[in-house]
Design a protein around this motif. Structure first.
Motif, PDB file in Angstrom:
ATOM      1  N   ARG A 176     -19.991  35.507  29.153  1.00 18.45           N
ATOM      2  CA  ARG A 176     -19.482  36.626  28.291  1.00 18.45           C
ATOM      3  C   ARG A 176     -20.895  36.908  27.482  1.00 18.45           C
ATOM      4  NH1 ARG A 176     -18.333  36.973  23.355  1.00 18.45           N
ATOM      5  NH2 ARG A 176     -16.969  38.604  22.326  1.00 18.45           N
ATOM      6  N   ASP A 177     -21.340  35.789  26.770  1.00 19.01           N
ATOM      7  CA  ASP A 177     -22.392  35.920  25.853  1.00 19.01           C
ATOM      8  C   ASP A 177     -23.565  36.374  26.621  1.00 19.01           C
ATOM      9  OD1 ASP A 177     -20.890  34.907  24.034  1.00 19.01           O
ATOM     10  OD2 ASP A 177     -21.795  32.654  23.926  1.00 19.01           O
ATOM     11  N   ASP A 178     -23.808  36.190  27.828  1.00 14.26           N
ATOM     12  CA  ASP A 178     -24.773  36.807  28.705  1.00 14.26           C
ATOM     13  C   ASP A 178     -24.836  38.168  28.846  1.00 14.26           C
ATOM     14  OD1 ASP A 178     -26.592  34.653  28.931  1.00 14.26           O
ATOM     15  OD2 ASP A 178     -25.470  33.726  30.396  1.00 14.26           O
ATOM     16  N   ALA A 179     -23.438  38.536  29.469  1.00 17.10           N
ATOM     17  CA  ALA A 179     -23.076  40.054  29.636  1.00 17.10           C
ATOM     18  C   ALA A 179     -23.234  40.826  28.231  1.00 17.10           C
ATOM     19  CB  ALA A 179     -21.635  39.960  30.145  1.00 17.10           C
ATOM     20  N   LYS A 203     -16.286  45.359  23.178  1.00 14.45           N
ATOM     21  CA  LYS A 203     -15.016  45.577  23.583  1.00 14.45           C
ATOM     22  C   LYS A 203     -14.851  45.919  24.999  1.00 14.45           C
ATOM     23  CE  LYS A 203     -11.768  49.683  23.025  1.00 14.45           C
ATOM     24  NZ  LYS A 203     -11.515  51.087  22.225  1.00 14.45           N
ATOM     25  N   ALA A 204     -15.894  46.601  25.689  1.00 21.76           N
ATOM     26  CA  ALA A 204     -16.067  46.464  26.987  1.00 21.76           C
ATOM     27  C   ALA A 204     -15.949  45.364  27.838  1.00 21.76           C
ATOM     28  CB  ALA A 204     -17.501  47.220  27.274  1.00 21.76           C
ATOM     29  N   VAL A 205     -16.753  44.309  27.093  1.00 20.79           N
ATOM     30  CA  VAL A 205     -16.869  43.083  28.026  1.00 20.79           C
ATOM     31  C   VAL A 205     -15.548  42.380  27.937  1.00 20.79           C
ATOM     32  CG1 VAL A 205     -17.714  40.373  27.565  1.00 20.79           C
ATOM     33  CG2 VAL A 205     -19.445  42.531  27.661  1.00 20.79           C
ATOM     34  N   ASN A 206     -14.682  42.486  26.622  1.00 20.22           N
ATOM     35  CA  ASN A 206     -13.460  41.758  26.560  1.00 20.22           C
ATOM     36  C   ASN A 206     -12.539  42.441  27.457  1.00 20.22           C
ATOM     37  OD1 ASN A 206     -14.232  40.170  24.637  1.00 20.22           O
ATOM     38  ND2 ASN A 206     -13.676  41.375  22.778  1.00 20.22           N
ATOM     39  N   THR A 207     -12.550  43.742  27.718  1.00 24.39           N
ATOM     40  CA  THR A 207     -11.697  44.619  28.684  1.00 24.39           C
ATOM     41  C   THR A 207     -12.247  44.083  29.959  1.00 24.39           C
ATOM     42  OG1 THR A 207     -11.674  46.603  27.250  1.00 24.39           O
ATOM     43  CG2 THR A 207     -11.084  46.785  29.670  1.00 24.39           C
ATOM     44  N   ALA A 208     -13.296  43.922  30.350  1.00 29.76           N
ATOM     45  CA  ALA A 208     -13.629  43.490  31.553  1.00 29.76           C
ATOM     46  C   ALA A 208     -13.273  42.199  31.863  1.00 29.76           C
ATOM     47  CB  ALA A 208     -15.234  43.301  31.919  1.00 29.76           C
ATOM     48  N   ARG A 209     -13.300  40.990  31.032  1.00 26.87           N
ATOM     49  CA  ARG A 209     -12.594  39.791  31.302  1.00 26.87           C
ATOM     50  C   ARG A 209     -11.144  39.711  31.670  1.00 26.87           C
ATOM     51  NH1 ARG A 209     -13.992  36.241  26.349  1.00 26.87           N
ATOM     52  NH2 ARG A 209     -13.480  34.579  27.658  1.00 26.87           N
ATOM     53  N   LYS A 210     -10.412  40.498  31.401  1.00 22.82           N
ATOM     54  CA  LYS A 210      -8.957  40.532  31.351  1.00 22.82           C
ATOM     55  C   LYS A 210      -8.651  40.518  32.898  1.00 22.82           C
ATOM     56  CE  LYS A 210      -7.565  43.229  27.106  1.00 22.82           C
ATOM     57  NZ  LYS A 210      -7.100  44.468  26.740  1.00 22.82           N
ATOM     58  N   GLY A 211      -7.948  39.427  33.296  1.00 26.15           N
ATOM     59  CA  GLY A 211      -7.588  39.332  34.755  1.00 26.15           C
ATOM     60  C   GLY A 211      -8.853  38.530  35.479  1.00 26.15           C
ATOM     61  N   GLN A 212      -9.704  38.108  34.937  1.00 22.92           N
ATOM     62  CA  GLN A 212     -10.808  37.621  35.721  1.00 22.92           C
ATOM     63  C   GLN A 212     -10.767  36.021  35.473  1.00 22.92           C
ATOM     64  OE1 GLN A 212     -12.943  39.318  37.774  1.00 22.92           O
ATOM     65  NE2 GLN A 212     -11.724  41.309  36.946  1.00 22.92           N
ATOM     66  N   PRO A 213     -11.167  35.433  36.714  1.00 23.51           N
ATOM     67  CA  PRO A 213     -11.097  33.791  36.413  1.00 23.51           C
ATOM     68  C   PRO A 213     -12.187  33.450  35.730  1.00 23.51           C
ATOM     69  CG  PRO A 213     -12.255  34.738  38.663  1.00 23.51           C
ATOM     70  CD  PRO A 213     -11.677  35.709  37.833  1.00 23.51           C
ATOM     71  N   ASP A 214     -12.038  32.180  35.226  1.00 24.91           N
ATOM     72  CA  ASP A 214     -13.306  31.500  34.377  1.00 24.91           C
ATOM     73  C   ASP A 214     -14.301  31.451  35.040  1.00 24.91           C
ATOM     74  OD1 ASP A 214     -11.209  31.224  32.391  1.00 24.91           O
ATOM     75  OD2 ASP A 214     -10.515  29.208  32.825  1.00 24.91           O
ATOM     76  N   THR A 215     -14.500  31.405  36.327  1.00 22.43           N
ATOM     77  CA  THR A 215     -15.893  31.406  37.066  1.00 22.43           C
ATOM     78  C   THR A 215     -16.457  32.810  37.082  1.00 22.43           C
ATOM     79  OG1 THR A 215     -14.607  31.428  39.011  1.00 22.43           O
ATOM     80  CG2 THR A 215     -15.074  29.349  38.156  1.00 22.43           C
ATOM     81  N   VAL A 216     -15.813  33.888  36.724  1.00 21.41           N
ATOM     82  CA  VAL A 216     -16.483  35.073  36.948  1.00 21.41           C
ATOM     83  C   VAL A 216     -17.871  34.896  36.396  1.00 21.41           C
ATOM     84  CG1 VAL A 216     -15.681  36.008  34.644  1.00 21.41           C
ATOM     85  CG2 VAL A 216     -16.262  37.782  36.576  1.00 21.41           C
ATOM     86  N   SER A 217     -19.046  35.553  37.013  1.00 21.55           N
ATOM     87  CA  SER A 217     -20.304  35.582  36.576  1.00 21.55           C
ATOM     88  C   SER A 217     -20.511  36.649  35.676  1.00 21.55           C
ATOM     89  CB  SER A 217     -21.250  35.870  37.798  1.00 21.55           C
ATOM     90  OG  SER A 217     -21.164  37.155  38.411  1.00 21.55           O
ATOM     91  N   SER A 218     -21.804  36.512  34.927  1.00 18.40           N
ATOM     92  CA  SER A 218     -22.106  37.340  33.835  1.00 18.40           C
ATOM     93  C   SER A 218     -22.442  38.770  34.521  1.00 18.40           C
ATOM     94  CB  SER A 218     -23.451  36.846  32.980  1.00 18.40           C
ATOM     95  OG  SER A 218     -24.416  36.723  33.964  1.00 18.40           O
ATOM     96  N   GLU A 219     -22.965  38.882  35.760  1.00 18.81           N
ATOM     97  CA  GLU A 219     -23.381  40.266  36.465  1.00 18.81           C
ATOM     98  C   GLU A 219     -22.030  40.776  36.894  1.00 18.81           C
ATOM     99  OE1 GLU A 219     -26.512  39.742  39.589  1.00 18.81           O
ATOM    100  OE2 GLU A 219     -26.598  37.713  38.896  1.00 18.81           O
ATOM    101  N   GLU A 220     -21.161  40.102  37.079  1.00 16.83           N
ATOM    102  CA  GLU A 220     -19.672  40.644  37.371  1.00 16.83           C
ATOM    103  C   GLU A 220     -19.310  41.359  36.359  1.00 16.83           C
ATOM    104  OE1 GLU A 220     -16.175  41.565  39.933  1.00 16.83           O
ATOM    105  OE2 GLU A 220     -18.384  41.903  39.961  1.00 16.83           O
TER     106      GLU A 220
END
Length: 207
Positions: free
Chosen positions: A162-165, A181-198
């Motif tokens: 998250r910080d890297d993104a 705001k965009a990163v927080n929106t992107a994180r919703k529904g994503q697994p904890d293992t999601v990469s910063s690039e994703e």
């Protein structure tokens, strides 16, 4: 001066990567649309580069194809567009999408990018139309091919995806509040293992 690098991909810290070329590490700035297609860390990579010399720095910008580099070079010739803004534009849309926006006078898509106001977008459409008239992006891999996202090097910075993104989006020119705001929106529904690039890819889509 430096037109291409072939070596081992050592680290990804969007929007920068580090390539080891026979013991010499090169820091290269890349559009996110190009970074998505890089191999995993530790694998060999070839990057087409553009070398920029300023009074205070010498910078390398990298791309996956000669066509992408050519677009970058055309962008920095446009009035009011420097390497940083060109990098931001090519991070927010693929080369094919940019060409389509210019071809169809799609100013509304361009103004969504940070640093691109309506006047800049209109000027880009006018200046770039003739330069891109014969552009060949009929079947762009960046639009159609599955994307293989590599993990960031966990030893670099020690920060979370998250910080890297968030840092990457701010480096690309997005305001901190908008990026968060965009990163927080992107994180919703994503697994904890999601990469910063994703997260970056999803955040850019959200914006």
């Amino acid at each position: 001066m430096i037109g291409q690098l072939t070596g081992i991909l050592v680290a990804k810290q969007p929007p920068e990567i580090l390539i080891d070329v026979q013991g010499v590490g090169y820091e290269v700035h890349m559009p996110m649309t190009c970074m998505y297609e890089l191999p995993e860390l530790g694998e060999q990579v070839r990057v087409i580069t553009h070398f920029v010399v300023r009074e205070d720095a010498q910078l390398l910008y990298g791309f996956n194809t000669f066509a992408e580099r050519s677009l970058f070079r055309q962008l920095i010739k446009a009035q009011g567009v420097g390497p940083k803004l060109a990098l931001t534009i090519m991070s927010g849309m693929t080369a094919h999408q940019f060409v389509q926006a210019v071809t169809h006078d799609d100013v509304s898509s361009l103004v969504k990018l940070p640093g691109v106001g309506r006047k800049t977008a209109e000027r880009l459409v006018v200046e770039m139309r003739d330069r891109l008239s014969n552009w060949g992006f009929a079947t762009p891999a960046t639009d159609a091919a599955p994307i293989d996202f590599g993990e960031l090097d966990p030893t670099v910075g020690g920060s979370s995806p998250r910080d890297d993104a968030l840092s990457a989006l701010i480096a690309l020119g997005y305001k901190p509040a908008v990026a968060e705001k965009a990163v927080n929106t992107a994180r919703k529904g994503q697994p904890d293992t999601v990469s910063s690039e994703e997260l970056i890819r999803l955040a850019l889509r959200a914006m």
